[in-house]
Design a protein around this motif. Structure first.
Motif, PDB file in Angstrom:
ATOM      1  N   PHE A 605      -2.137   5.160  -3.433  1.00 24.37           N
ATOM      2  CA  PHE A 605      -1.708   3.912  -2.799  1.00 24.37           C
ATOM      3  C   PHE A 605      -1.086   4.159  -1.431  1.00 24.37           C
ATOM      4  O   PHE A 605      -1.230   3.326  -0.528  1.00 24.37           O
ATOM      5  CB  PHE A 605      -0.727   3.174  -3.710  1.00 24.37           C
ATOM      6  CG  PHE A 605      -1.362   2.620  -4.953  1.00 24.37           C
ATOM      7  CD1 PHE A 605      -2.069   1.434  -4.907  1.00 24.37           C
ATOM      8  CD2 PHE A 605      -1.272   3.293  -6.163  1.00 24.37           C
ATOM      9  CE1 PHE A 605      -2.668   0.917  -6.051  1.00 24.37           C
ATOM     10  CE2 PHE A 605      -1.860   2.780  -7.307  1.00 24.37           C
ATOM     11  CZ  PHE A 605      -2.561   1.595  -7.253  1.00 24.37           C
ATOM     12  N   HIS A 606      -0.388   5.285  -1.274  1.00 28.74           N
ATOM     13  CA  HIS A 606       0.175   5.605   0.039  1.00 28.74           C
ATOM     14  C   HIS A 606      -0.918   5.606   1.104  1.00 28.74           C
ATOM     15  O   HIS A 606      -0.708   5.217   2.246  1.00 28.74           O
ATOM     16  CB  HIS A 606       0.815   6.987   0.056  1.00 28.74           C
ATOM     17  CG  HIS A 606       1.914   7.197  -0.937  1.00 28.74           C
ATOM     18  ND1 HIS A 606       2.578   8.398  -1.042  1.00 28.74           N
ATOM     19  CD2 HIS A 606       2.470   6.379  -1.842  1.00 28.74           C
ATOM     20  CE1 HIS A 606       3.489   8.308  -1.986  1.00 28.74           C
ATOM     21  NE2 HIS A 606       3.440   7.085  -2.489  1.00 28.74           N
ATOM     22  N   CYS A 607      -2.086   6.095   0.699  1.00 31.43           N
ATOM     23  CA  CYS A 607      -3.104   6.411   1.693  1.00 31.43           C
ATOM     24  C   CYS A 607      -3.739   5.181   2.324  1.00 31.43           C
ATOM     25  O   CYS A 607      -4.300   5.280   3.414  1.00 31.43           O
ATOM     26  CB  CYS A 607      -4.177   7.298   1.059  1.00 31.43           C
ATOM     27  SG  CYS A 607      -3.597   8.982   0.726  1.00 31.43           S
ATOM     28  N   LEU A 608      -3.645   4.027   1.689  1.00 31.48           N
ATOM     29  CA  LEU A 608      -4.257   2.847   2.308  1.00 31.48           C
ATOM     30  C   LEU A 608      -3.548   2.424   3.585  1.00 31.48           C
ATOM     31  O   LEU A 608      -4.180   2.338   4.650  1.00 31.48           O
ATOM     32  CB  LEU A 608      -4.342   1.699   1.298  1.00 31.48           C
ATOM     33  CG  LEU A 608      -5.717   1.616   0.622  1.00 31.48           C
ATOM     34  CD1 LEU A 608      -5.892   2.741  -0.381  1.00 31.48           C
ATOM     35  CD2 LEU A 608      -5.931   0.268  -0.018  1.00 31.48           C
ATOM     36  N   ALA A 943       1.995  -1.865  -6.294  1.00 29.85           N
ATOM     37  CA  ALA A 943       0.722  -1.170  -6.463  1.00 29.85           C
ATOM     38  C   ALA A 943      -0.212  -1.943  -7.382  1.00 29.85           C
ATOM     39  O   ALA A 943      -1.386  -2.174  -7.062  1.00 29.85           O
ATOM     40  CB  ALA A 943       0.969   0.238  -7.006  1.00 29.85           C
ATOM     41  N   THR A 944       0.277  -2.348  -8.543  1.00 32.75           N
ATOM     42  CA  THR A 944      -0.574  -3.073  -9.478  1.00 32.75           C
ATOM     43  C   THR A 944      -0.910  -4.463  -8.949  1.00 32.75           C
ATOM     44  O   THR A 944      -2.015  -4.978  -9.183  1.00 32.75           O
ATOM     45  CB  THR A 944       0.105  -3.165 -10.849  1.00 32.75           C
ATOM     46  OG1 THR A 944       1.459  -3.611 -10.691  1.00 32.75           O
ATOM     47  CG2 THR A 944       0.130  -1.798 -11.525  1.00 32.75           C
ATOM     48  N   ASN A 945       0.007  -5.083  -8.228  1.00 30.49           N
ATOM     49  CA  ASN A 945      -0.296  -6.361  -7.581  1.00 30.49           C
ATOM     50  C   ASN A 945      -1.402  -6.199  -6.549  1.00 30.49           C
ATOM     51  O   ASN A 945      -2.260  -7.075  -6.389  1.00 30.49           O
ATOM     52  CB  ASN A 945       0.958  -6.929  -6.916  1.00 30.49           C
ATOM     53  CG  ASN A 945       1.774  -7.814  -7.839  1.00 30.49           C
ATOM     54  OD1 ASN A 945       1.745  -9.035  -7.743  1.00 30.49           O
ATOM     55  ND2 ASN A 945       2.503  -7.202  -8.757  1.00 30.49           N
ATOM     56  N   PHE A 946      -1.376  -5.088  -5.835  1.00 30.33           N
ATOM     57  CA  PHE A 946      -2.375  -4.849  -4.799  1.00 30.33           C
ATOM     58  C   PHE A 946      -3.786  -4.833  -5.400  1.00 30.33           C
ATOM     59  O   PHE A 946      -4.720  -5.440  -4.864  1.00 30.33           O
ATOM     60  CB  PHE A 946      -2.082  -3.518  -4.093  1.00 30.33           C
ATOM     61  CG  PHE A 946      -2.878  -3.293  -2.848  1.00 30.33           C
ATOM     62  CD1 PHE A 946      -2.402  -3.693  -1.616  1.00 30.33           C
ATOM     63  CD2 PHE A 946      -4.118  -2.671  -2.895  1.00 30.33           C
ATOM     64  CE1 PHE A 946      -3.145  -3.495  -0.455  1.00 30.33           C
ATOM     65  CE2 PHE A 946      -4.866  -2.463  -1.758  1.00 30.33           C
ATOM     66  CZ  PHE A 946      -4.372  -2.885  -0.529  1.00 30.33           C
TER      67      PHE A 946
END
Length: 1115
Positions: A605-608, A943-946
């Motif tokens: 997730f960091h990488c986006l 993260a899960t919302n994303f």
């Protein structure tokens, strides 16, 4: 008008021609409001300047470098102004012409091409190295107790270094960090303090106020803020009160104490800037503001040191060295660095002007420069203090504490010459947190005063150094002191910035303006200044949370030859099977204090958002986790250092393809070698999942806790107390999600290599079988993880043939099946006839599999797209009824991890006399499961919302406007699915943005954080958020995945309303999607069109900045 005497001092501080005029009382630090929104939310400039005193904008003080005879400023009409040099970006723009995209982008290009190593120096120090698994050599694996905070100042680290606002080179051979002393604390403030997992009522937690304010991707400019109390730091109070509190109450924070009462604290800003064209030249500016009402004294003690690499091997390596000298006409203190690999460089510690008051009008008592005292010692453990043993060297790691703080020194002796120590024994309490008890004898080892006249090396050499600046009586209400240092191989006389502080400050200012230019180019459209600043702090924080991570498993497990061997039992505690692991890399951390180690699914997730600003670094992170020195030979990806063998959700393929598409869209580059290299390794990882997590061969994946910690009634990483096997709806859904992302990558690679078309077909069939596994055998009958009556997916326990039960807990477990969604464009099927033929054969010949538990793949959707999804239209609508119900999942701040239904109706069962129950906990966890420092029973996780947001965007591509759902449920307001996705995005943004009353939900109603002018513009990016009020919880600096809010702002911030205001009616809201984008560049099909997922504004080329996740050919 200032007197001539004051004017002369001002010239010394600011340079002639740069004296700021005092502003009138009517002047405001913000521009005047232009809309009703700004009445309570005055616009904050995107540029995050050093906060200025309320009455006048004071730049950092300067000393005058003009050595000519002084004249009164009023009569100095003949002196010519200093020649102005054109800014670097203007000269670079002239040189590059149309190819100029910005100074920072130019540096990124140079770094990517390896023309210049711009990322050699960066914020690679940890915020906490003590109490980490790597430093734990105990026999019971209790890392918190084996290396506590109290040891950190005296004990050399083995595997890394920490510091406040610290930097190092990319191999951490030389480190720099800030330390401070307020005259009250028993120790220097040289690292961040917090309670451990044992001490905190909700697990470990940092108890400091600090902010990552800004950073460019190459770290050509960085800014950090630390708020340091002038009172004694309440170490004992924070520990005692947190230990006393139960899990049912909130954590006890530093703002709950009186440490910041009456604003008696320092705002200490640390800025780093690199020379315009030299990668190894670093400007360091430390600016401290006295926010209190009275004058106060501050010791600023920047430190430069080598990590200890010599105490562990028997054969000592070539030793690096630091040495001190005085250089130049200004008597500049200089630390010369000599390192076998880095070579020779210098840290110049420039003399500082005296402190200034908030209005620049002050009584001139002493206009002498503040010269630092250079201190030197060795970065070696103080065995004498810690264990009563013998030190390896005369000077040790904690020497600066003893040298600077008077209570650490012995009483003077009339019988000894001045400057020599008494032979008395020093009390251990002299440098501990407890109260002084000099008359009470102590048991155990005590530390004798050194036999030499000093705690520090009088020869001014060693492996650890400091420059001790003392600023006495800094005026209150915004009085300012400044320290300037420069790390450079250059010598005085060759570098004008070492002798002229105006040149020094101009260089820092140029880098800041280049940072403005870089971030300004990211934003198109009228996003509010508040959201721009949130976005910039989020991205800056993500860049600050890089850390050099070193872990060599063989050396760690076996111990070091020059040290006592570790306890034998230690080999069996954790990570013994990861013997291949050899890590020495700069990695993206979730939070450099609470989680100073990589976590596999966090990294994805960091990488986006990182890919938006620095795709090369983002790709490197994903690539590393699949390299042979990380990934096990069987294909398992390491989870995190507490247990590398734990299982995180398989999001690596998703992140890999998303980053590939982001780089292609925003930067015009297709990195196919990266995509193919990672894909090949992920084939191994996918096989590991199939072989290890589908033990029955039924395509049902148990998975374990899968990153969701306490979401279930039972610990899903341990055998069930009920017996039987847990069939996880989320585990199976994660694998379906994994399959579809591998399918997408295979189709992308098939455009360039037809071999991958067959692999795409394989993943298509595997997805079908995994989807079919959502139904399982129960004796002679079939049972499903889907509950038709409730309209939700649930976990189920299978006890044996014909005997199973669902666990009716409405949680993310039942929403995660929505992630398994992919839209296939007609152009894809036409381009790959083999794949199309195989897919159609399977649908026609295996209807008992392909028509169950998933959307109808035979029916074409919008523009004849095909949908691969676990949830059919009917199931999707039923799930969304609950997900968009504000009495269940939909909060004002996003989607809850557990339905609010369980607040009044908890679910549980009794097993062997013990109650296992799941209830709605909107805030902190009330159990100790997984350390108790995170909670998935209600709070909002970005993260899960994303992933839910992106899933809705993909569903819209297929259903278009034909599928309208009520949002919120019961409101009578219907919208398409992309409208729902945007609504969730806006609610997440509202966690951080100011509302009409000037409050931020994340601050939890704290008046100081919301309204104090020295707090209100700064934002913390917490780990998760209270489900009902949005208050930040957990790790406070987890810009890791909470930095995803920057992505949401870029994607839909233009349309985002203020928090707690009515939604704009959908009939007048501009549509979230452009109708089509041309995908000819993807497949060469002139008629290929697909929806694009981003907000649109008339007259702006939003297509150039698409950030939404689309089907394989849409980007």
């Amino acid at each position: 008008m200032a007197s001539n005497a004051v004017r002369k001092v001002q010239e010394r501080l600011f340079g002639k021609g740069n004296i700021p005029a005092a502003l009138s009382d009517e002047h405001q630090p913000f521009s005047q409001p232009t809309t009703s929104q700004e009445r309570v939310d005055p616009p904050t400039p995107l540029t995050i300047n050093i906060p200025k005193p309320h009455r006048t904008p004071t730049p950092p003080p300067r000393k005058n470098t003009d050595t000519s005879p002084k004249q009164d400023a009023d009569n100095d009409d003949t002196k010519e102004p200093m020649p102005q040099t054109r800014p670097y970006r203007e000269r670079l723009a002239q040189q590059l012409g149309d190819e100029y995209k910005g100074a920072e982008k130019h540096r990124l290009g140079q770094d990517d091409k390896r023309e210049k190593h711009w990322k050699r120096w960066g914020p690679y120090l940890s915020d906490r190295q003590w109490a980490t698994v790597r430093e734990d050599y105990s026999e019971d694996g209790d890392a918190w107790s084996h290396f506590p905070h109290a040891h950190a100042r005296s004990r050399a680290y083995r595997w890394g270094e920490d510091g406040i606002a610290g930097i190092s080179d990319n191999h951490q051979r030389l480190c720099f960090g800030l330390s401070l002393w307020n005259g009250e604390d028993p120790i220097l403030k040289e690292r961040l303090f917090g309670v451990t997992g044992h001490q905190g009522n909700h697990g470990e937690d940092v108890k400091e106020l600090y902010y990552y304010l800004d950073s460019t991707p190459t770290h050509s400019y960085m800014k950090f803020l630390y708020k340091y109390p002038q009172r004694r730091y309440p170490y004992e109070q924070l520990v005692d009160e947190n230990q006393r509190r139960s899990r049912d109450v909130a954590e006890y924070e530093i703002l709950d104490t009186d440490a910041f009462e009456d604003d008696r604290y320092w705002d200490v800003f640390v800025e780093y800037a690199k020379d315009e064209d030299e990668v190894d030249n670093l400007y360091i500016r430390i600016t401290a503001y006295n926010r209190g009402p009275d004058p106060a004294t501050l010791h600023i003690v920047p430190q430069l040191w080598f990590p200890n690499t010599w105490s562990w091997p028997i054969e000592k390596p070539a030793m690096p060295s630091l040495s001190g000298s005085v250089r130049g006409n200004d008597s500049i203190r200089c630390v010369t660095v000599r390192h076998p690999a880095l070579g020779k460089t210098h840290l110049y510690c420039l003399p500082s002007p005296p402190p200034v008051g908030p209005t620049n009008d002050f009584e001139v008592e002493n206009d002498a420069d503040v010269q630092p005292n250079l201190l030197f010692t060795e970065n070696n453990t103080n065995f004498s203090r810690l264990y009563g043993g013998t030190n390896e060297t005369l000077y040790v790691k904690d020497a600066f504490h003893d040298h600077i703080i008077p209570s650490h020194r012995p009483p003077s002796s009339d019988s000894q010459p001045e400057g020599f120590f008494s032979p008395r024994i020093r009390s251990r309490t002299a440098s501990s947190f407890g109260a002084e008890k000099p008359d009470v004898p102590e048991e155990g080892p005590c530390t004798p005063f050194p036999a030499s006249p000093s705690f520090v090396n009088p020869e001014q050499k060693g492996t650890k150094s400091a420059a001790h600046y003392t600023f006495n009586n800094v005026p209150g209400h915004g009085g300012c002191a400044v320290v300037r240092l420069k790390l450079t191989p250059s010598r005085i006389g060759k570098d004008l910035s070492l002798e002229d502080e105006i040149v020094f400050d101009d260089a820092v200012e140029e880098r800041r303006q280049e940072a403005d230019e870089f971030y300004g180019a990211l934003v198109l459209g009228p996003i509010s200044d508040d959201l721009k600043q949130i976005m910039r702090q989020a991205l800056g924080g993500m860049l600050w949370t890089k850390q050099f991570y070193r872990f060599i498993q063989k050396e760690w497990l076996e111990g070091d030859p020059a040290q006592p061997p570790p306890p034998p039992n230690r080999k069996f505690i954790r990570n013994r099977e990861w013997r291949h692991m050899h890590i020495e890399d700069v990695l993206s951390m979730p939070d450099k204090w609470e989680y100073p180690f990589f976590a596999a699914w966090d990294t994805a997730f960091h990488c986006l958002p990182l890919a938006v600003v620095d795709p090369a670094f983002a790709k490197k992170q994903l690539d590393l986790l699949t390299r042979e020195w990380y990934m096990k030979p069987d294909g398992q990806i390491p989870a995190y250092e507490w247990n590398f063998s734990d299982v995180n959700p398989p999001v690596h393929a998703w992140a890999t393809f998303r980053i590939f598409k982001i780089e292609r869209k925003l930067h015009g580059r297709e990195d196919l070698p990266f995509l193919e290299r990672v894909f090949q390794k992920l084939l191994l990882n996918f096989t590991w999942w199939v072989n290890r997590k589908d033990q029955g061969g039924h395509n049902v994946f148990e998975g374990g806790f899968l990153g969701l910690d306490n979401i279930g009634a039972f610990n899903r990483s341990e055998p069930l107390p009920t017996g039987g096997t847990l069939r996880q709806a989320d585990g199976t859904a994660w694998m379906a999600f994994y399959c579809l992302n591998m399918l997408s990558i295979a189709l992308e690679l098939a455009k360039h290599n037809p071999v991958y078309e067959d692999i795409a077909s394989k993943f298509f069939e595997h997805f079908i079988f995994i989807a079919d596994a959502m139904t399982y055998q129960e004796g002679d009958h079939e049972a499903s993880l889907w509950n038709e009556q409730d309209g939700m997916y649930y976990d189920a326990i299978v006890f044996g043939p014909g005997h199973s039960m669902q666990l009716p807990v409405r949680s993310l477990v039942g929403l995660i099946p929505l992630y398994g969604t992919l839209v296939l464009e007609p152009a894809v099927l036409n381009r790959f006839p083999g794949f199309k033929k195989r897919m159609e054969w399977f649908i026609d010949n295996r209807p008992e599999v392909s028509a169950r538990n998933m959307a109808n793949m035979k029916t074409g959707g919008k523009e004849q797209r095909r949908l691969l999804a676990l949830a059919s239209k009917e199931r999707l609508v039923k799930i969304l009824e609950k997900m968009l119900d504000e009495d269940e999942f939909l909060s004002e701040h996003g989607i809850r991890s557990l339905s609010k239904l369980h607040q009044e109706h908890p679910w549980g069962m009794d097993v062997h006399g013990q109650r296992y129950e799941v209830g709605y906990w909107p805030g902190d966890s009330k159990s100790g499961m997984f350390g108790g420092n995170s909670n998935w029973r209600g709070p909002i996780w970005l993260a899960t919302n994303f992933l839910l947001i992106e899933s809705l965007q993909r569903f819209y591509q297929y259903y278009g406007d034909d599928l309208q759902v009520e949002c919120p449920t019961g409101s009578g307001d219907y919208m398409n699915l992309v409208g729902v996705a945007e609504e969730i995005q806006h609610r997440i943004i509202h966690i951080f943005g100011r509302d009409m009353q000037g409050r931020r939900a994340t601050n939890g109603g704290n008046e100081k954080l919301d309204y104090d002018p020295h707090f209100r513009d700064y934002v913390w990016f917490y780990e998760f958020f209270h489900a009902d009020n949005g208050r930040g919880l957990g790790a406070s600096h987890q810009t890791g995945w909470s930095g995803l809010v920057a992505y949401h702002i870029l994607q839909s911030g233009v349309n985002c309303r203020l928090p707690k205001t009515p939604r704009t009616p959908r009939s007048v809201l501009r549509h979230y999607f452009d109708d089509t984008i041309d995908s000819r560049s993807e497949f060469g099909d002139s008629d290929a069109k697909s929806a694009s997922a981003f907000s649109t504004m008339t007259g702006l080329d939003w297509d150039a900045n698409t950030l939404g996740d689309l089907s394989p050919d849409a980007l």
